[in-house]
Design an enzyme around this catalytic site. Structure first.
Site, PDB file in Angstrom:
ATOM      1  N   TYR A   1       0.851  -1.195   0.000  1.00 46.13           N
ATOM      2  CA  TYR A   1       0.000   0.000   0.000  1.00 46.13           C
ATOM      3  C   TYR A   1       0.888   1.248   0.000  1.00 46.13           C
ATOM      4  O   TYR A   1       1.871   1.328   0.757  1.00 46.13           O
ATOM      5  CB  TYR A   1      -0.904   0.019   1.242  1.00 46.13           C
TER       6      TYR A   1
ATOM      7  N   GLU B   1      -3.421   7.615  -4.282  1.00 51.65           N
ATOM      8  CA  GLU B   1      -3.406   6.325  -3.581  1.00 51.65           C
ATOM      9  C   GLU B   1      -3.116   5.194  -4.556  1.00 51.65           C
ATOM     10  O   GLU B   1      -3.797   5.056  -5.568  1.00 51.65           O
ATOM     11  CB  GLU B   1      -4.758   6.085  -2.896  1.00 51.65           C
TER      12      GLU B   1
END
Ligand code: ADP
Ligand code: MG
Length: 398
Positions: A119, A207
């Protein structure tokens, strides 16, 4: 403003980020051509909607099949089959709400050989007043769960705006993500370029979930979600051109045309206020008295009668609105101008719900008189507290 995954990937690729080859498509025929232009033997058919959680999402229509909004295909025929099933169907994910979102575009992407899913995001960390990387070894799944259950697995690296991304910052990220070999080498260019893209394009969120380590050891952006600061869009016509109006709220689009700061919310009391601070206070006090605002709306300091009319129309067009609160502190904006705008708007669109008006400041006496003389069914309020109490009572009584 948000953009689609494929647009974000193209943008980031322009900055030098590693992304797979892929083609956006609007029909099954285009999907076939796209699949044939990619090498295979693995293709990924990805729903393009402005919401995450697509992989674990579900379509409302049974005809769209059991699999989610991101599907691995092992042949061109399978790509075509998935495209037929998904296009036009409504995808419900954790982020879309129950109504879901209709899938009108797909991204046909080359399949990746994934070794690890990580992530990585960039955001404005208000606590330290800096842009920061937020990274975790636990990519792919929903990061909110990781943050809740194992917060120690999320590492934040804030960037000094003077220095940019330093070698020490990269080292901190590399260590947090446990990168080695080719991936650690890739990191030296990838993280600075992501930061530069964020700054250069005035992003508010970038993101990448997942950022992957491929079986060959290199890094690749497998998903990308980008939001831009709306107030900086005027200097990025290239970004503004990526806007997909079908993904946005009709009321917000209309407000944007009239240069009104409007945000649609889920309550039932429509608000028209001048000044962002007063608009926030108005929403707070509505909640204090036990109701919910239907919107944030700042008509601005120097709004014209036309602007007030446009704002009023946007509020009344929302079927969720069961009452309206107009709260104006006249400074540059004069109370009589607001009063005339409101009356013009009510005459034009009618008034089906209770309307409470609180005016204060410049020309307040004249403004109140204009409303009183209009003969309209308006509930006058003396101050903010009185106004909030009256509109909540009117809506709850209705
Ligand atoms: P979302 O976050 O909306 O669910 P993603 O783009 O992250 O969508 O895709 C979900 C999952 O699908 C990823 O975590 C990954 O496992 C898989 N996936 C996505 N794109 C590819 C690809 N090009 N090759 C292989 N697997 C992929
Ligand atoms: Mg994702």
């Amino acid at each position: 403003m948000n953009i689609h995954e494929y647009q974000a990937k193209a943008l980031l690729k322009g900055f030098g980020a590693p992304v797979a080859a892929g083609v956006p498509v609007f029909s099954a025929g285009e999907a076939e051509a796209a699949a044939r232009s990619l090498p295979g033997p693995l293709w990924v058919v990805k729903s393009q909607i402005h919401a995450g959680g697509r992989g674990k999402g579900r379509f409302k229509e049974a005809s769209a099949g059991e699999k989610g909004g991101v599907r691995l295909a092992r042949s061109v025929d399978e790509v075509i089959e998935f495209a037929r099933q998904m296009l036009g169907a409504t995808l419900v994910t954790k982020q879309t709400g129950q109504a879901g979102k209709q899938v009108n575009r797909l991204y046909i992407e080359d399949g990746a050989d994934i070794a690890r899913e990580l992530y990585c995001s960039l955001l404005v960390d208000r606590a330290v007043g800096r842009v920061a990387f937020v990274v975790s070894t636990e990519g792919g799944m929903d990061i909110e769960t990781v943050a809740h259950d194992t917060p120690e697995k999320i590492v934040t690296v804030a960037i000094d705006p003077e220095a940019g991304v330093t070698a020490a910052d990269v080292a901190a990220i590399v260590s947090a993500l446990k990168l080695e070999g080719a991936a650690a080498k890739d990191a030296e260019t990838l993280f600075p370029l992501l930061y530069w893209a964020f700054i250069d394009k005035d992003m508010s969120l970038l993101e990448v979930n997942p950022l992957i380590v491929l079986k060959d050891g290199h890094l690749r952006l497998l998903d990308a979600k980008v939001s831009f600061d709306g107030n900086a869009l005027f200097r990025h016509p290239d970004v503004e051109a990526l806007r997909d109006l079908t993904e946005e709220d009709d009321k917000e689009i209309e407000a944007h045309k009239h240069d009104l700061a409007y945000v649609a919310l889920s309550g039932n009391i429509g608000c028209m206020v001048n000044g962002a601070g007063l608009a926030m206070a108005t929403m707070d006090i509505i909640k204090l008295y036990g109701a919910e605002p239907a919107n944030f709306l700042d008509v601005g300091g120097g709004a014209s009668r036309e602007k007030v009319t446009a704002a009023f129309k946007i509020i009344t067009a929302d079927p969720a609105v069961k009452g309206i609160l107009i709260n104006i502190f006249g400074g540059i904006m004069k109370c009589d101008v607001i009063a005339e705008g409101v009356i013009a708007a009510v005459r034009e669109v009618g008034l089906q719900v209770p309307l409470v008006v609180r005016l204060e400041g410049t020309n307040v006496a004249l403004g109140k008189k204009i409303i009183a003389d209009s003969g309209l069914d308006v509930i006058a309020a003396d101050d903010l507290d009185d106004a909030a109490r009256k509109i909540v009572a009117a809506v709850k009584g209705a």
